[in-house]
Design a protein around this motif. Structure first.
Motif, PDB file in Angstrom:
ATOM      1  N   THR A   1       5.689   7.535   0.295  1.00 37.91           N
ATOM      2  CA  THR A   1       6.389   8.287  -0.808  1.00 37.91           C
ATOM      3  C   THR A   1       5.977   9.525  -1.046  1.00 37.91           C
ATOM      4  N   ASP A   2       6.372  10.293  -1.714  1.00 35.51           N
ATOM      5  CA  ASP A   2       6.286  11.512  -2.378  1.00 35.51           C
ATOM      6  C   ASP A   2       4.622  11.547  -2.904  1.00 35.51           C
ATOM      7  N   ASP A   3       3.645  12.577  -2.624  1.00 35.33           N
ATOM      8  CA  ASP A   3       2.472  12.524  -3.130  1.00 35.33           C
ATOM      9  C   ASP A   3       2.644  13.023  -4.567  1.00 35.33           C
ATOM     10  N   THR A   4       2.562  12.282  -5.331  1.00 37.14           N
ATOM     11  CA  THR A   4       2.501  12.601  -6.865  1.00 37.14           C
ATOM     12  C   THR A   4       1.083  12.241  -7.576  1.00 37.14           C
ATOM     13  N   ARG A   5       0.144  12.584  -6.489  1.00 38.50           N
ATOM     14  CA  ARG A   5      -1.207  12.264  -7.048  1.00 38.50           C
ATOM     15  C   ARG A   5      -1.613  10.958  -7.409  1.00 38.50           C
ATOM     16  N   SER A   6      -2.056  10.862  -8.727  1.00 42.59           N
ATOM     17  CA  SER A   6      -2.419   9.483  -9.104  1.00 42.59           C
ATOM     18  C   SER A   6      -1.472   8.524  -9.475  1.00 42.59           C
ATOM     19  N   PHE A   7       0.030   9.006  -9.607  1.00 46.17           N
ATOM     20  CA  PHE A   7       0.940   8.328  -9.850  1.00 46.17           C
ATOM     21  C   PHE A   7       1.668   7.985  -8.676  1.00 46.17           C
ATOM     22  N   ARG A   8       1.282   8.142  -7.469  1.00 42.04           N
ATOM     23  CA  ARG A   8       1.807   8.162  -6.271  1.00 42.04           C
ATOM     24  C   ARG A   8       2.068   6.585  -6.025  1.00 42.04           C
ATOM     25  N   LYS A   9       1.412   5.711  -6.531  1.00 39.03           N
ATOM     26  CA  LYS A   9       1.421   4.148  -6.406  1.00 39.03           C
ATOM     27  C   LYS A   9       2.331   3.632  -7.478  1.00 39.03           C
TER      28      LYS A   9
ATOM     29  N   MET B   1       0.971  -1.258  -0.060  1.00 37.49           N
ATOM     30  CA  MET B   1      -0.003   0.201  -0.021  1.00 37.49           C
ATOM     31  C   MET B   1       0.902   1.215  -0.002  1.00 37.49           C
ATOM     32  N   TRP B   2       0.627   2.032  -0.904  1.00 35.17           N
ATOM     33  CA  TRP B   2       1.495   3.277  -1.149  1.00 35.17           C
ATOM     34  C   TRP B   2       0.755   4.525  -0.446  1.00 35.17           C
ATOM     35  N   LEU B   3       1.391   5.245   0.305  1.00 35.83           N
ATOM     36  CA  LEU B   3       0.912   6.376   0.859  1.00 35.83           C
ATOM     37  C   LEU B   3       1.613   7.568   0.762  1.00 35.83           C
ATOM     38  N   ALA B   4       1.034   8.895   0.785  1.00 37.41           N
ATOM     39  CA  ALA B   4       1.775   9.955   0.696  1.00 37.41           C
ATOM     40  C   ALA B   4       2.626   9.867   2.213  1.00 37.41           C
ATOM     41  N   TRP B   5       3.603  10.719   2.362  1.00 42.30           N
ATOM     42  CA  TRP B   5       4.350  10.920   3.445  1.00 42.30           C
ATOM     43  C   TRP B   5       3.423  11.352   4.665  1.00 42.30           C
ATOM     44  N   GLY B   6       3.371  10.687   5.853  1.00 38.78           N
ATOM     45  CA  GLY B   6       2.310  11.021   7.035  1.00 38.78           C
ATOM     46  C   GLY B   6       1.256  10.186   6.863  1.00 38.78           C
ATOM     47  N   GLY B   7       0.962   9.600   5.681  1.00 41.50           N
ATOM     48  CA  GLY B   7      -0.283   8.755   5.765  1.00 41.50           C
ATOM     49  C   GLY B   7      -0.417   7.541   6.354  1.00 41.50           C
TER      50      GLY B   7
ATOM     51  N   ILE C   1       4.694   4.845  -9.820  1.00 38.80           N
ATOM     52  CA  ILE C   1       5.942   5.263 -10.011  1.00 38.80           C
ATOM     53  C   ILE C   1       6.760   4.441  -9.142  1.00 38.80           C
ATOM     54  N   PRO C   2       6.739   4.508  -7.910  1.00 40.17           N
ATOM     55  CA  PRO C   2       7.529   3.847  -6.849  1.00 40.17           C
ATOM     56  C   PRO C   2       7.687   2.380  -7.039  1.00 40.17           C
ATOM     57  N   THR C   3       6.380   1.657  -7.605  1.00 35.91           N
ATOM     58  CA  THR C   3       6.253   0.221  -7.635  1.00 35.91           C
ATOM     59  C   THR C   3       7.070   0.005  -8.898  1.00 35.91           C
ATOM     60  N   LEU C   4       7.083   0.478  -9.702  1.00 34.95           N
ATOM     61  CA  LEU C   4       7.813   0.309 -11.278  1.00 34.95           C
ATOM     62  C   LEU C   4       9.345   0.314 -11.003  1.00 34.95           C
ATOM     63  N   GLU C   5       9.732   1.303 -10.017  1.00 34.00           N
ATOM     64  CA  GLU C   5      11.356   1.477  -9.622  1.00 34.00           C
ATOM     65  C   GLU C   5      11.692   0.337  -9.025  1.00 34.00           C
ATOM     66  N   LEU C   6      10.823  -0.122  -7.919  1.00 33.76           N
ATOM     67  CA  LEU C   6      11.215  -1.328  -7.193  1.00 33.76           C
ATOM     68  C   LEU C   6      11.140  -2.678  -7.823  1.00 33.76           C
ATOM     69  N   TYR C   7      10.365  -2.689  -8.685  1.00 32.72           N
ATOM     70  CA  TYR C   7      10.046  -4.046  -9.715  1.00 32.72           C
ATOM     71  C   TYR C   7      10.154  -3.739 -10.993  1.00 32.72           C
ATOM     72  N   PRO C   8      10.923  -3.262 -11.552  1.00 32.30           N
ATOM     73  CA  PRO C   8      10.955  -2.801 -13.051  1.00 32.30           C
ATOM     74  C   PRO C   8      10.484  -4.129 -13.984  1.00 32.30           C
ATOM     75  N   ASP C   9      10.708  -5.297 -13.542  1.00 33.97           N
ATOM     76  CA  ASP C   9      10.405  -6.462 -14.488  1.00 33.97           C
ATOM     77  C   ASP C   9       9.142  -7.151 -14.155  1.00 33.97           C
ATOM     78  N   ALA C  10       8.344  -6.357 -13.323  1.00 34.50           N
ATOM     79  CA  ALA C  10       7.215  -7.115 -13.066  1.00 34.50           C
ATOM     80  C   ALA C  10       5.969  -6.571 -13.890  1.00 34.50           C
ATOM     81  N   VAL C  11       4.934  -7.308 -13.784  1.00 35.71           N
ATOM     82  CA  VAL C  11       3.626  -7.221 -14.219  1.00 35.71           C
ATOM     83  C   VAL C  11       2.950  -6.492 -13.051  1.00 35.71           C
TER      84      VAL C  11
END
Length: 70
Positions: free
Chosen positions: A28-36, A1-7, A38-48
């Motif tokens: 993570t940083d609150d990048t609005r709808s991309f919050r979940k 579960m991705w949350l903005a800082w403090g969430g 972007i960090p997921t793809l950075e952590l798991y670049p080869d994942a579906v």
């Protein structure tokens, strides 16, 4: 579960207790709808990645079936 800082501090104990069953809660940083995604793809670049709107429960099997129909 991705949350903005403090969430995390806003989560109920019932949600926090799900960590015992494998839920991973990260902030993570609150990048609005991309919050979940972007960090997921950075952590798991080869994942579906299966992403659903909040408050909608979907099983991993249902997600997989929608991504890879028989």
């Amino acid at each position: 579960m991705w949350l903005a800082w403090g969430g995390r501090a806003t989560l109920r104990d019932e949600v926090l207790n799900l960590e015992r069953f494998g839920l991973v809660i990260r902030e993570t940083d609150d990048t609005r709808s991309f919050r979940k995604i972007i960090p997921t793809l950075e952590l798991y670049p080869d994942a579906v990645v299966c992403h659903r709107a909040h408050r909608i429960m979907i099983s991993p099997e249902d997600c997989s079936a929608q991504l890879f129909p028989p």
